[in-house]
Design a protein around this motif. Structure first.
Motif, PDB file in Angstrom:
ATOM      1  N   LEU A   1       5.815  -2.656  27.707  1.00 51.06           N
ATOM      2  CA  LEU A   1       4.661  -3.457  27.296  1.00 51.06           C
ATOM      3  C   LEU A   1       4.218  -4.430  28.383  1.00 51.06           C
ATOM      4  O   LEU A   1       3.042  -4.801  28.452  1.00 51.06           O
ATOM      5  N   THR A   2       5.156  -4.870  29.221  1.00 50.26           N
ATOM      6  CA  THR A   2       4.860  -5.983  30.122  1.00 50.26           C
ATOM      7  C   THR A   2       4.910  -5.641  31.612  1.00 50.26           C
ATOM      8  O   THR A   2       4.579  -6.489  32.441  1.00 50.26           O
ATOM      9  N   ASN A   3       5.297  -4.412  31.969  1.00 49.76           N
ATOM     10  CA  ASN A   3       5.412  -4.101  33.403  1.00 49.76           C
ATOM     11  C   ASN A   3       4.035  -3.921  34.052  1.00 49.76           C
ATOM     12  O   ASN A   3       3.015  -3.821  33.364  1.00 49.76           O
ATOM     13  N   ASN A   4       4.029  -3.888  35.366  1.00 49.90           N
ATOM     14  CA  ASN A   4       2.796  -3.743  36.145  1.00 49.90           C
ATOM     15  C   ASN A   4       2.768  -2.378  36.833  1.00 49.90           C
ATOM     16  O   ASN A   4       3.782  -1.931  37.374  1.00 49.90           O
ATOM     17  N   PHE A   5       1.623  -1.725  36.799  1.00 52.60           N
ATOM     18  CA  PHE A   5       1.465  -0.459  37.524  1.00 52.60           C
ATOM     19  C   PHE A   5      -0.026  -0.211  37.706  1.00 52.60           C
ATOM     20  O   PHE A   5      -0.703   0.307  36.831  1.00 52.60           O
ATOM     21  N   SER A   6      -0.517  -0.605  38.867  1.00 52.89           N
ATOM     22  CA  SER A   6      -1.957  -0.591  39.109  1.00 52.89           C
ATOM     23  C   SER A   6      -2.326   0.459  40.151  1.00 52.89           C
ATOM     24  O   SER A   6      -1.800   0.463  41.263  1.00 52.89           O
ATOM     25  N   LEU A   7      -3.239   1.361  39.794  1.00 49.85           N
ATOM     26  CA  LEU A   7      -3.685   2.419  40.694  1.00 49.85           C
ATOM     27  C   LEU A   7      -5.004   2.059  41.372  1.00 49.85           C
ATOM     28  O   LEU A   7      -5.911   1.515  40.734  1.00 49.85           O
ATOM     29  N   ASN A   8      -5.102   2.403  42.642  1.00 49.79           N
ATOM     30  CA  ASN A   8      -6.339   2.249  43.390  1.00 49.79           C
ATOM     31  C   ASN A   8      -7.117   3.561  43.308  1.00 49.79           C
ATOM     32  O   ASN A   8      -6.617   4.613  43.708  1.00 49.79           O
ATOM     33  N   VAL A   9      -8.330   3.536  42.779  1.00 50.19           N
ATOM     34  CA  VAL A   9      -9.130   4.748  42.588  1.00 50.19           C
ATOM     35  C   VAL A   9     -10.307   4.830  43.559  1.00 50.19           C
ATOM     36  O   VAL A   9     -11.220   5.628  43.385  1.00 50.19           O
ATOM     37  N   SER A  10     -10.265   4.011  44.614  1.00 48.11           N
ATOM     38  CA  SER A  10     -11.410   3.941  45.535  1.00 48.11           C
ATOM     39  C   SER A  10     -11.624   5.250  46.296  1.00 48.11           C
ATOM     40  O   SER A  10     -12.756   5.576  46.661  1.00 48.11           O
ATOM     41  N   ARG A  11     -10.542   6.014  46.563  1.00 47.44           N
ATOM     42  CA  ARG A  11     -10.730   7.274  47.281  1.00 47.44           C
ATOM     43  C   ARG A  11     -11.597   8.227  46.472  1.00 47.44           C
ATOM     44  O   ARG A  11     -12.500   8.866  47.018  1.00 47.44           O
ATOM     45  N   PHE A  12     -11.350   8.328  45.168  1.00 45.97           N
ATOM     46  CA  PHE A  12     -12.163   9.200  44.322  1.00 45.97           C
ATOM     47  C   PHE A  12     -13.606   8.725  44.294  1.00 45.97           C
ATOM     48  O   PHE A  12     -14.541   9.516  44.436  1.00 45.97           O
ATOM     49  N   GLU A  13     -13.805   7.424  44.124  1.00 48.15           N
ATOM     50  CA  GLU A  13     -15.161   6.872  44.047  1.00 48.15           C
ATOM     51  C   GLU A  13     -15.925   7.102  45.344  1.00 48.15           C
ATOM     52  O   GLU A  13     -17.123   7.431  45.320  1.00 48.15           O
ATOM     53  N   LYS A  14     -15.246   6.930  46.463  1.00 54.83           N
ATOM     54  CA  LYS A  14     -15.903   7.128  47.752  1.00 54.83           C
ATOM     55  C   LYS A  14     -16.255   8.591  47.971  1.00 54.83           C
ATOM     56  O   LYS A  14     -17.357   8.918  48.426  1.00 54.83           O
ATOM     57  N   ARG A  15     -15.332   9.488  47.624  1.00 56.95           N
ATOM     58  CA  ARG A  15     -15.566  10.921  47.834  1.00 56.95           C
ATOM     59  C   ARG A  15     -16.766  11.410  47.044  1.00 56.95           C
ATOM     60  O   ARG A  15     -17.588  12.200  47.538  1.00 56.95           O
ATOM     61  N   TYR A  16     -16.882  10.960  45.801  1.00 53.86           N
ATOM     62  CA  TYR A  16     -17.942  11.463  44.923  1.00 53.86           C
ATOM     63  C   TYR A  16     -19.086  10.474  44.723  1.00 53.86           C
ATOM     64  O   TYR A  16     -19.938  10.685  43.857  1.00 53.86           O
ATOM     65  N   ASN A  17     -19.072   9.395  45.502  1.00 54.34           N
ATOM     66  CA  ASN A  17     -20.165   8.425  45.474  1.00 54.34           C
ATOM     67  C   ASN A  17     -20.451   7.978  44.036  1.00 54.34           C
ATOM     68  O   ASN A  17     -21.581   8.081  43.537  1.00 54.34           O
ATOM     69  N   CYS A  18     -19.409   7.500  43.380  1.00 54.45           N
ATOM     70  CA  CYS A  18     -19.547   7.093  41.983  1.00 54.45           C
ATOM     71  C   CYS A  18     -18.731   5.828  41.746  1.00 54.45           C
ATOM     72  O   CYS A  18     -17.937   5.412  42.588  1.00 54.45           O
ATOM     73  N   THR A  19     -18.927   5.233  40.595  1.00 46.28           N
ATOM     74  CA  THR A  19     -18.145   4.075  40.182  1.00 46.28           C
ATOM     75  C   THR A  19     -17.572   4.361  38.805  1.00 46.28           C
ATOM     76  O   THR A  19     -18.322   4.592  37.850  1.00 46.28           O
ATOM     77  N   LEU A  20     -16.267   4.364  38.705  1.00 41.02           N
ATOM     78  CA  LEU A  20     -15.627   4.573  37.417  1.00 41.02           C
ATOM     79  C   LEU A  20     -15.802   3.335  36.541  1.00 41.02           C
ATOM     80  O   LEU A  20     -16.000   2.228  37.039  1.00 41.02           O
ATOM     81  N   LEU A  21     -15.718   3.534  35.240  1.00 37.44           N
ATOM     82  CA  LEU A  21     -15.938   2.447  34.295  1.00 37.44           C
ATOM     83  C   LEU A  21     -14.667   1.640  34.056  1.00 37.44           C
ATOM     84  O   LEU A  21     -13.554   2.155  34.190  1.00 37.44           O
ATOM     85  N   GLU A  22     -14.853   0.383  33.696  1.00 30.33           N
ATOM     86  CA  GLU A  22     -13.728  -0.401  33.221  1.00 30.33           C
ATOM     87  C   GLU A  22     -13.339   0.093  31.840  1.00 30.33           C
ATOM     88  O   GLU A  22     -14.147   0.704  31.127  1.00 30.33           O
ATOM     89  N   THR A  23     -12.112  -0.196  31.436  1.00 29.17           N
ATOM     90  CA  THR A  23     -11.572   0.363  30.198  1.00 29.17           C
ATOM     91  C   THR A  23     -12.458   0.065  28.988  1.00 29.17           C
ATOM     92  O   THR A  23     -12.748   0.961  28.182  1.00 29.17           O
ATOM     93  N   LYS A  24     -12.916  -1.145  28.845  1.00 28.63           N
ATOM     94  CA  LYS A  24     -13.696  -1.529  27.665  1.00 28.63           C
ATOM     95  C   LYS A  24     -14.982  -0.710  27.540  1.00 28.63           C
ATOM     96  O   LYS A  24     -15.509  -0.544  26.436  1.00 28.63           O
ATOM     97  N   ASN A  25     -15.474  -0.201  28.678  1.00 33.31           N
ATOM     98  CA  ASN A  25     -16.703   0.585  28.663  1.00 33.31           C
ATOM     99  C   ASN A  25     -16.451   2.087  28.652  1.00 33.31           C
ATOM    100  O   ASN A  25     -17.392   2.881  28.525  1.00 33.31           O
ATOM    101  N   SER A  26     -15.201   2.487  28.804  1.00 35.26           N
ATOM    102  CA  SER A  26     -14.862   3.907  28.883  1.00 35.26           C
ATOM    103  C   SER A  26     -14.261   4.454  27.589  1.00 35.26           C
ATOM    104  O   SER A  26     -14.118   5.647  27.421  1.00 35.26           O
ATOM    105  N   ILE A  27     -13.956   3.561  26.659  1.00 30.03           N
ATOM    106  CA  ILE A  27     -13.330   3.967  25.403  1.00 30.03           C
ATOM    107  C   ILE A  27     -14.338   4.689  24.512  1.00 30.03           C
ATOM    108  O   ILE A  27     -15.467   4.226  24.315  1.00 30.03           O
ATOM    109  N   GLU A  28     -13.934   5.824  23.981  1.00 32.49           N
ATOM    110  CA  GLU A  28     -14.676   6.514  22.916  1.00 32.49           C
ATOM    111  C   GLU A  28     -13.673   6.968  21.884  1.00 32.49           C
ATOM    112  O   GLU A  28     -12.604   7.480  22.223  1.00 32.49           O
ATOM    113  N   LEU A  29     -13.999   6.797  20.613  1.00 29.66           N
ATOM    114  CA  LEU A  29     -13.073   7.179  19.555  1.00 29.66           C
ATOM    115  C   LEU A  29     -13.250   8.644  19.181  1.00 29.66           C
ATOM    116  O   LEU A  29     -14.291   9.239  19.410  1.00 29.66           O
TER     117      LEU A  29
END
Length: 289
Positions: free
Chosen positions: A261-289
């Motif tokens: 619940l409390t550990n840290n594990f943060s991924l850098n996704v800039s390589r994907f964004e740069k390759r495909y010229n896109c910006t991924l969404l933050e979690t609150k905006n990416s959630i769909e039920l």
């Protein structure tokens, strides 16, 4: 575009098939547990093989790593026999060392140090597919996924979200307020798959490896709250006193749960964004039920 999809019965596979149901992409589920490479649809012309099939949490011994590797070998054989020139392999971010950098997040060049059988199996599959695809002139895209959070799945965090929403009460640990973890939610998953499918056939760039996650890491508590808000659940949040939290975190039966619940594990996704010229969404905006 005709796409073969293994692992179609899992939460990610089901999400992909449902989300692309009315698109230009035609998905053909392939049951890799069957012997041989006979394909039940009889279609011969395929463009891409998405390799999702996995034993996942069922890995209990080192011998089963070979079973996981066998699935990748079947995927490769299918592609060779059907002249498919692009494999998209779903790997895991668990192949990285859990010792996150003090400043910044984990990029694709970070130390590889699998800490469980599942991660070891995925790494072996990555290495096998890279060498085999290079030999057979097949483009390979490796997606190293952070934990996929979907309420239809049986992951621990999904169970936590559903359980707390039903009880209407959620205990707040301070450690789970301050931590930063990368997750992957639905809109970003679909965006990543769509971008990967659009990959140009460039034989000079046989291998592409990407971390895949929501735009920024988030605390465990904020993740749960974001889902509660999307679900329109009126949950009461109760802050646990620090002294009790310290005591609970040291209890053998709860220690592992508290760490998750409390550990840290943060991924850098800039390589994907740069390759495909896109910006991924933050979690609150990416959630769909």
């Amino acid at each position: 575009m005709n796409i073969v999809l293994s692992g179609f019965s899992g939460s990610i596979g089901k999400t992909i098939i449902k989300s692309f149901a009315f698109s230009e992409y035609n998905f053909f589920p392939y049951n890799m547990r069957k012997d041989g490479t006979k394909f039940e649809h009889g279609l011969e012309n395929f463009d891409v093989f998405i390799h999702l099939a996995s034993l996942n949490a069922d890995l209990q011994s080192h011998n089963q790593i070979q079973e996981e590797l066998t699935l990748s070998k079947k995927a490769l054989s299918f592609c060779i026999n059907r002249n498919i020139k692009h494999i998209i392999f779903f790997s895991t971010s668990q192949i990285y060392s859990k010792k996150s950098p003090i400043n910044g997040s984990i990029d694709e060049a970070f130390s590889i140090q699998p800490e469980n059988l599942y991660a070891s199996a995925k790494l072996e599959c990555e290495e096998f597919l890279y060498e085999a695809c290079k030999q057979h002139d097949i483009n390979l895209t490796i997606l190293r996924l952070s934990p996929f959070v979907d309420l239809k799945s049986s992951t621990k965090v999904s169970k936590l979200i559903k359980f707390s929403s039903r009880l209407r009460i959620f205990p707040i640990f301070e450690g789970a307020n301050k931590n930063r973890k990368s997750f992957l939610t639905k809109k970003n998953l679909i965006s990543v798959v769509e971008k990967a499918l659009s990959r140009e056939q460039d034989n000079s760039d046989n291998l592409l490896v990407f971390n895949v996650a929501d735009k920024r890491p988030i605390s465990t508590n904020d993740l749960v709250k974001a889902f509660h808000k999307k679900m329109k659940s009126h949950v009461i949040y109760i802050r646990i006193p620090k002294s009790i939290e310290i005591l609970i975190s040291k209890m053998p039966i709860i220690k592992k749960i508290y760490f998750n619940l409390t550990n840290n594990f943060s991924l850098n996704v800039s390589r994907f964004e740069k390759r495909y010229n896109c910006t991924l969404l933050e979690t609150k905006n990416s959630i769909e039920l």
